[in-house]
Design a protein around this motif. Structure first.
Motif, PDB file in Angstrom:
ATOM      1  N   VAL A   1      13.481  -0.941 -31.053  1.00  0.00           N
ATOM      2  CA  VAL A   1      14.832  -0.435 -30.765  1.00  0.00           C
ATOM      3  C   VAL A   1      15.671  -0.356 -32.043  1.00  0.00           C
ATOM      4  O   VAL A   1      16.325   0.660 -32.314  1.00  0.00           O
ATOM      5  CB  VAL A   1      15.522  -1.322 -29.697  1.00  0.00           C
TER       6      VAL A   1
ATOM      7  N   PHE B   1      21.541  -4.325 -23.342  1.00  0.00           N
ATOM      8  CA  PHE B   1      22.361  -4.669 -24.508  1.00  0.00           C
ATOM      9  C   PHE B   1      22.594  -3.467 -25.412  1.00  0.00           C
ATOM     10  O   PHE B   1      23.670  -3.295 -25.969  1.00  0.00           O
ATOM     11  CB  PHE B   1      21.726  -5.823 -25.293  1.00  0.00           C
ATOM     12  N   TRP B   2      21.569  -2.646 -25.535  1.00  0.00           N
ATOM     13  CA  TRP B   2      21.696  -1.460 -26.402  1.00  0.00           C
ATOM     14  C   TRP B   2      22.743  -0.493 -25.813  1.00  0.00           C
ATOM     15  O   TRP B   2      23.573   0.065 -26.534  1.00  0.00           O
ATOM     16  CB  TRP B   2      20.334  -0.782 -26.549  1.00  0.00           C
TER      17      TRP B   2
ATOM     18  N   PRO C   1      19.610  -9.277 -28.610  1.00  0.00           N
ATOM     19  CA  PRO C   1      18.212  -8.848 -28.743  1.00  0.00           C
ATOM     20  C   PRO C   1      17.473  -9.485 -29.928  1.00  0.00           C
ATOM     21  O   PRO C   1      16.255  -9.461 -29.982  1.00  0.00           O
ATOM     22  CB  PRO C   1      18.323  -7.324 -28.958  1.00  0.00           C
TER      23      PRO C   1
ATOM     24  N   VAL D   1       9.916  -9.275 -26.165  1.00  0.00           N
ATOM     25  CA  VAL D   1      11.232  -8.723 -26.535  1.00  0.00           C
ATOM     26  C   VAL D   1      11.332  -8.573 -28.053  1.00  0.00           C
ATOM     27  O   VAL D   1      11.941  -7.611 -28.546  1.00  0.00           O
ATOM     28  CB  VAL D   1      12.373  -9.610 -25.978  1.00  0.00           C
TER      29      VAL D   1
ATOM     30  N   ILE E   1      16.045  -5.913 -20.714  1.00  0.00           N
ATOM     31  CA  ILE E   1      16.962  -6.696 -21.561  1.00  0.00           C
ATOM     32  C   ILE E   1      17.482  -5.824 -22.699  1.00  0.00           C
ATOM     33  O   ILE E   1      18.682  -5.770 -22.977  1.00  0.00           O
ATOM     34  CB  ILE E   1      16.237  -7.946 -22.125  1.00  0.00           C
ATOM     35  N   LEU E   2      16.562  -5.121 -23.341  1.00  0.00           N
ATOM     36  CA  LEU E   2      16.941  -4.334 -24.517  1.00  0.00           C
ATOM     37  C   LEU E   2      17.875  -3.179 -24.174  1.00  0.00           C
ATOM     38  O   LEU E   2      18.876  -2.969 -24.858  1.00  0.00           O
ATOM     39  CB  LEU E   2      15.685  -3.815 -25.223  1.00  0.00           C
TER      40      LEU E   2
ATOM     41  N   SER F   1      14.612  -4.478 -38.250  1.00  0.00           N
ATOM     42  CA  SER F   1      13.557  -4.061 -37.313  1.00  0.00           C
ATOM     43  C   SER F   1      12.186  -4.462 -37.853  1.00  0.00           C
ATOM     44  O   SER F   1      11.326  -4.904 -37.095  1.00  0.00           O
ATOM     45  CB  SER F   1      13.625  -2.559 -37.069  1.00  0.00           C
TER      46      SER F   1
ATOM     47  N   THR G   1      21.781  -8.934 -39.081  1.00  0.00           N
ATOM     48  CA  THR G   1      22.463  -8.626 -37.810  1.00  0.00           C
ATOM     49  C   THR G   1      23.962  -8.454 -38.056  1.00  0.00           C
ATOM     50  O   THR G   1      24.618  -7.664 -37.375  1.00  0.00           O
ATOM     51  CB  THR G   1      22.233  -9.753 -36.772  1.00  0.00           C
TER      52      THR G   1
ATOM     53  N   ALA H   1      12.590  -5.266 -29.509  1.00  0.00           N
ATOM     54  CA  ALA H   1      13.827  -5.217 -30.305  1.00  0.00           C
ATOM     55  C   ALA H   1      13.542  -4.593 -31.670  1.00  0.00           C
ATOM     56  O   ALA H   1      14.370  -3.837 -32.189  1.00  0.00           O
ATOM     57  CB  ALA H   1      14.401  -6.616 -30.463  1.00  0.00           C
TER      58      ALA H   1
ATOM     59  N   ALA I   1      11.279  -6.846 -20.739  1.00  0.00           N
ATOM     60  CA  ALA I   1      11.762  -6.759 -22.128  1.00  0.00           C
ATOM     61  C   ALA I   1      12.583  -5.485 -22.299  1.00  0.00           C
ATOM     62  O   ALA I   1      13.661  -5.491 -22.893  1.00  0.00           O
ATOM     63  CB  ALA I   1      10.579  -6.778 -23.086  1.00  0.00           C
TER      64      ALA I   1
ATOM     65  N   TYR J   1      24.618  -6.879 -30.117  1.00  0.00           N
ATOM     66  CA  TYR J   1      23.722  -6.755 -31.267  1.00  0.00           C
ATOM     67  C   TYR J   1      22.893  -8.020 -31.486  1.00  0.00           C
ATOM     68  O   TYR J   1      21.728  -7.955 -31.859  1.00  0.00           O
ATOM     69  CB  TYR J   1      24.532  -6.486 -32.546  1.00  0.00           C
TER      70      TYR J   1
END
Lengths: 195, 419
Positions: free
Chosen positions: A182, B209-210, A13, A175, B205-206, A76, A114, A179, B202, A10
């Protein structure tokens, strides 16, 4: 400690873009944001543990999940705004957010948000805290959970040396946006499964 | 004729065209290999020999043309697109035959009946190492299960490295197909911000981990555009409808529209996390693309034509291509001076061959002939092309033959389903 990998899953990212998007000249600037982030997580754990213990058996099933989904959504939004401020610095709003993200409390905020996640070990700890039915023992349980998992974040002190490379900084900026997307999808799936 | 053509080319470029002997040798090797496979498969499955034999001829012809003309990308493209279309033509009817639907049901997941796909590999690695679990609902030893795909990927990584994305991947040809439809590009992808090129990394990486925290193949659940041409879960609630809309949009945007208007492989170059992963692990493969600064006239043509966005001003200044280079050969073909070439780690280009001592002497001429062809065969370009064609050829053999059979069945019986 065995559940620390989940915490890394967790936090990485969030930490990777936050800590690597800008070049850090010295050890202080490399370690301080990480310490503040860790404090943020600690705060979240203590508050959450305290409340879960306080609520005891009276807590309803869906309520904490909605709260956690909202925390994901906030996280997010923060990451998206951070990513945009790094990628589009010419826009006034992004410039303003960039100043906001440089403030000392920003990593604290990231750490708190987080810290509130619904990973299996976290839910397990919540279950145990619920069974205790005591605010202080709930907070104590989460404190030990926190110290067992913090070890996994220490390598980030060293990985920040990579932020000297321009390509790593640019990757971290991308990223940050990814992130953000995501975490918003994770929040969305949490909320939609509750419907 | 060949000599006349070669006179108009720079010596480095002319060397790309191989002699008739080398071209026939390469095509013959591919023909023999594929024919043995075709006969073996037909004997085992008691099927029709004609479709695999047609594939053998098709691949051998492409190999011959690739070597004889010195043009790689055009013939590779024909193979790659045919391969991807064949895959789609076979995969969906096969699902309909075995399952009755292309939708993945809960019982398929419970029975571990979902075919394993190479894109899942980066996501399954960490949970497999840390928790000893496979987070994808597939069987370990089934023909399209985890272990066969793992070994296939290992083989690809050692033999062609990132070349997988231009020679071995059964999806890549779909966006390549759309990128070839228009004559001229309406968009100029080489002018896009260079940060877009980092999106696959990117994404990698995501999702790694996800997947670790969700313990599910999150890329497949949320993003994979290829579900549109393979299989996907039945949408039955708001969440699954949203996920379906998301991957359909990604398919339409990244696989159809952007490649169509930019003439570039946008899904592969700007999104696919497996491509990024393969670029990183593919460095163990010895083949490289080398740029000779002394021969380059900085015309920037390679940057404009690269379909995977791996040529930038930064990489060209360093005489390198980015890790994401999939060895498609486009820049090699397009460079007017032959400054870009297939190479190999540690390979030193040999000096010019000395002239024949006594032109009339048989021994001297035979020696020269042997040395010339030895050099042609054992140079990085020849070795890489033969390896890549062999790998892609074997991967595509089943799909191509089966697709031909199904198309014939469609013409004669009005259906692509054989059962």
């Amino acid at each position: 400690m065995s559940s620390g990998i989940f915490c890394l899953g967790y936090c990485a990212p969030v930490l990777f873009p936050y800590l690597h998007a800008k070049e850090k000249p010295d050890w202080k600037s490399r370690t301080w944001p990480l310490v503040i982030f860790a404090l943020g997580r600690l705060t979240a754990y203590l508050i959450f543990g305290y409340f879960v213990g306080w609520m005891g058996a009276h807590i309803s099933g869906g309520a904490p999940r909605i709260g956690l989904a909202v925390s994901f959504l906030l996280l997010s939004l923060l990451l998206l705004a951070y990513g945009l401020s790094l990628n589009l610095p010419r826009f006034e709003t992004c410039r303003r957010f960039s100043r906001f993200s440089e403030a000392g409390f920003f990593p604290l905020l990231l750490g708190i948000l987080t810290g509130l996640n619904v990973c299996p070990p976290f839910l397990l700890a919540s279950e145990r805290a619920l069974q205790h039915g005591n605010p202080l023992s709930g907070a104590w349980l989460f404190l030990s959970f926190y110290f067992g998992t913090i070890l996994y974040l220490l390598p980030f002190v060293f990985t920040q040396l990579l932020s000297r490379l321009e390509r790593v900084r640019t990757l971290a900026q991308v990223v940050a946006l990814g992130a953000g997307i995501v975490f918003s999808l994770m929040a969305l799936s949490q909320l939609l499964t509750l419907l | 004729m060949r000599e006349e053509l070669n006179h108009t080319l720079k010596p480095e470029k002319a060397a790309f065209r191989k002699s008739l002997f080398t071209s026939l040798l390469a095509a013959g090797f591919i023909f023999l290999l594929m024919a043995i496979m075709a006969i073996g498969q037909t004997y085992q499955q008691k099927g029709n020999l004609l479709p695999p034999l047609l594939y053998t001829v098709f691949l051998s012809l492409l190999t011959f043309l690739m070597f004889r003309t010195g043009v790689v990308s055009r013939y590779r493209s024909i193979f790659f697109i045919t391969y991807a279309i064949s895959f789609c033509l076979v995969f969906i009817p096969q699902l309909l035959e075995t399952r009755g639907s292309i939708l993945v049901t809960e019982s398929d997941v419970a029975n571990l009946d979902v075919p394993f796909c190479h894109i899942v590999l980066p996501m399954v690695a960490l949970p497999a190492i840390l928790y000893k679990i496979l987070i994808f609902p597939t069987k370990i030893l089934a023909p399209v299960g985890f272990l066969p795909m793992l070994f296939l990927w290992l083989g690809a990584t050692f033999t062609i490295g990132k070349g997988w994305c231009s020679w071995g991947c059964f999806y890549g040809g779909v966006d390549e197909f759309f990128s070839k439809l228009l004559r001229k590009a309406k968009l100029k992808p080489h002018k896009w911000d260079k940060r877009w090129r980092l999106v696959p990394y990117a994404m990698l990486i995501l999702i790694v981990f996800w997947a670790l925290i969700a313990l599910e193949p999150v890329y497949c659940t949320w993003f994979c555009p290829w579900k549109a041409v393979t299989e996907f879960p039945e949408p039955n609630n708001t969440l699954t409808y949203f996920q379906t809309a998301l991957f359909m949009t990604l398919f339409l945007g990244l696989v159809v529209l952007l490649p169509l208007f930019s003439k570039a492989r946008t899904q592969c170059g700007l999104f696919c996390p497996f491509g990024a992963f393969q670029g990183l692990v593919g460095v163990i493969n010895p083949y490289r693309i080398k740029i000779d600064k002394n021969l380059s006239n900085d015309c920037g043509r390679c940057r404009r034509v690269c379909p995977l966005f791996v040529m930038t001003d930064d990489t060209l200044a360093k005489c390198k291509v980015a890790l994401a280079c999939a060895r498609c050969g486009r820049c090699v073909d397009e460079c007017p001076n032959g400054a870009i070439q297939f190479s190999m780690i540690g390979y030193q280009k040999p000096g010019a061959m000395s002239a024949i001592g006594n032109p009339s002497g048989f021994i001297s001429r035979a020696n020269h002939w042997l040395r010339f062809h030895w050099r042609e065969i054992f140079e990085p370009r020849t070795l890489f092309l033969i390896t890549a064609i062999t790998f892609g050829g074997i991967m595509g053999s089943g799909f191509f033959a089966n697709a031909l059979e199904r198309l014939w069945h469609l013409v004669t019986h009005g259906s692509m389903l054989l059962k």
